[in-house]
Design a protein around this motif. Structure first.
Motif, PDB file in Angstrom:
ATOM      1  N   GLY A 126       0.818  -1.214   0.000  1.00  0.00           N
ATOM      2  CA  GLY A 126       0.000   0.000   0.000  1.00  0.00           C
ATOM      3  C   GLY A 126       0.848   1.260   0.000  1.00  0.00           C
ATOM      4  N   LYS A 127       1.954   1.243   0.748  1.00  0.00           N
ATOM      5  CA  LYS A 127       2.841   2.414   0.749  1.00  0.00           C
ATOM      6  C   LYS A 127       3.413   2.657  -0.643  1.00  0.00           C
ATOM      7  CE  LYS A 127       4.934   3.789   4.717  1.00  0.00           C
ATOM      8  NZ  LYS A 127       6.023   3.905   5.647  1.00  0.00           N
ATOM      9  N   GLY A 128       3.845   1.583  -1.302  1.00  0.00           N
ATOM     10  CA  GLY A 128       4.381   1.723  -2.661  1.00  0.00           C
ATOM     11  C   GLY A 128       3.324   2.202  -3.642  1.00  0.00           C
ATOM     12  N   MET A 129       2.130   1.661  -3.526  1.00  0.00           N
ATOM     13  CA  MET A 129       1.041   2.074  -4.423  1.00  0.00           C
ATOM     14  C   MET A 129       0.659   3.533  -4.185  1.00  0.00           C
ATOM     15  SD  MET A 129      -2.482   0.082  -4.993  1.00  0.00           S
ATOM     16  CE  MET A 129      -3.392   0.269  -6.484  1.00  0.00           C
ATOM     17  N   HIS A 130       0.679   3.955  -2.930  1.00  0.00           N
ATOM     18  CA  HIS A 130       0.373   5.346  -2.595  1.00  0.00           C
ATOM     19  C   HIS A 130       1.355   6.293  -3.281  1.00  0.00           C
ATOM     20  CE1 HIS A 130       0.786   8.874   0.186  1.00  0.00           C
ATOM     21  NE2 HIS A 130      -0.496   8.916  -0.075  1.00  0.00           N
ATOM     22  N   ARG A 131       2.618   5.987  -3.212  1.00  0.00           N
ATOM     23  CA  ARG A 131       3.631   6.830  -3.866  1.00  0.00           C
ATOM     24  C   ARG A 131       3.429   6.861  -5.380  1.00  0.00           C
ATOM     25  NH1 ARG A 131       7.992   8.109  -0.331  1.00  0.00           N
ATOM     26  NH2 ARG A 131       7.889   6.836   1.542  1.00  0.00           N
ATOM     27  N   LEU A 132       3.126   5.702  -5.952  1.00  0.00           N
ATOM     28  CA  LEU A 132       2.901   5.634  -7.400  1.00  0.00           C
ATOM     29  C   LEU A 132       1.699   6.470  -7.815  1.00  0.00           C
ATOM     30  CD1 LEU A 132       3.630   4.275 -10.147  1.00  0.00           C
ATOM     31  CD2 LEU A 132       1.938   2.543  -9.537  1.00  0.00           C
ATOM     32  N   ILE A 133       0.621   6.372  -7.064  1.00  0.00           N
ATOM     33  CA  ILE A 133      -0.584   7.142  -7.387  1.00  0.00           C
ATOM     34  C   ILE A 133      -0.310   8.634  -7.299  1.00  0.00           C
ATOM     35  CG2 ILE A 133      -2.903   7.720  -6.552  1.00  0.00           C
ATOM     36  CD1 ILE A 133      -3.263   4.746  -5.923  1.00  0.00           C
ATOM     37  N   LEU A 134       0.420   9.068  -6.267  1.00  0.00           N
ATOM     38  CA  LEU A 134       0.732  10.490  -6.131  1.00  0.00           C
ATOM     39  C   LEU A 134       1.598  10.990  -7.284  1.00  0.00           C
ATOM     40  CD1 LEU A 134       1.279  11.063  -2.316  1.00  0.00           C
ATOM     41  CD2 LEU A 134      -0.724  11.539  -3.708  1.00  0.00           C
ATOM     42  N   GLN A 135       2.477  10.152  -7.784  1.00  0.00           N
ATOM     43  CA  GLN A 135       3.292  10.550  -8.925  1.00  0.00           C
ATOM     44  C   GLN A 135       2.447  10.663 -10.190  1.00  0.00           C
ATOM     45  OE1 GLN A 135       6.377   7.611  -9.136  1.00  0.00           O
ATOM     46  NE2 GLN A 135       7.606   8.566  -7.535  1.00  0.00           N
TER      47      GLN A 135
END
Length: 188
Positions: A126-135
């Motif tokens: 989830g942390k990795g996906m959160h960063r990807l979505i924000l980018q």
């Protein structure tokens, strides 16, 4: 620092009256000036940003509800299949003298262990996906704060624990209703 003096090429204007009509009139009068190349209104940018955030908020609520429903279905099916496949084993244990709650925990420990593994994997992914979505949704004009409140992690963990507890009660009641001698007599 570079030996060149800087020259101001922009002005920040803060109007006392912040009505949309007054801001638009002032912007139009500024654009008529020959020295003015462009006018940027913060109020319109704030309005656009609020619309984006509200849209994202709605999407996040829908995704959260769907994920809770998915967790219920997965944990229910996992538990139901586990009980159905091991009913003879559970009957044997119960006939040997184990109490109802011991029989429930015998089968439910596996579900708890799998849920804990899922929670840990979910937090990491989830942390990795959160960063990807924000980018992906960010732009040169809008940047989102990558900081996440602790509630965002605790709410799904709490939801999973609540689902596990409710399913544990259901499994306990289900196993109490099963006729263990009949289950031992059944043919596989």
């Amino acid at each position: 620092m570079l030996g060149v003096t800087s020259q101001s090429n922009a002005s920040l204007v803060d109007l006392k009256t912040r009505s949309g009509q007054k801001i638009s009139q002032f912007a139009a009068s500024c654009l008529k000036l020959a020295a003015c190349g462009a006018v940027s209104q913060n109020q319109s940018q704030v309005k656009t940003l609020k619309q984006v955030v509200n849209s994202l908020q709605t999407v996040m609520i829908v995704l959260s509800l769907l994920s809770v429903m998915l967790a219920v279905v997965i944990l229910y099916n996992l538990t139901n299949i586990n009980v159905a496949e091991r009913i003879r084993e559970l009957s044997t244990i119960k006939v040997l003298g184990f109490h109802n709650h011991e029989v429930t925990m015998y089968i439910y420990r596996e579900t708890i262990a799998l849920s804990l593994a899922g929670i840990i994997a979910g937090i990491i992914l989830g942390k990795g996906m959160h960063r990807l979505i924000l980018q992906v949704i960010g732009s040169s004009q809008i940047m989102f704060n990558p900081r996440v409140d602790l509630f965002v992690y605790l709410a799904p963990i709490g939801a999973i624990i609540l689902i596990l507890c409710l399913l544990c009660l259901w499994v306990d009641r289900t196993l109490q209703k099963v006729d263990m001698l009949e289950a031992l007599k059944s043919v596989d």
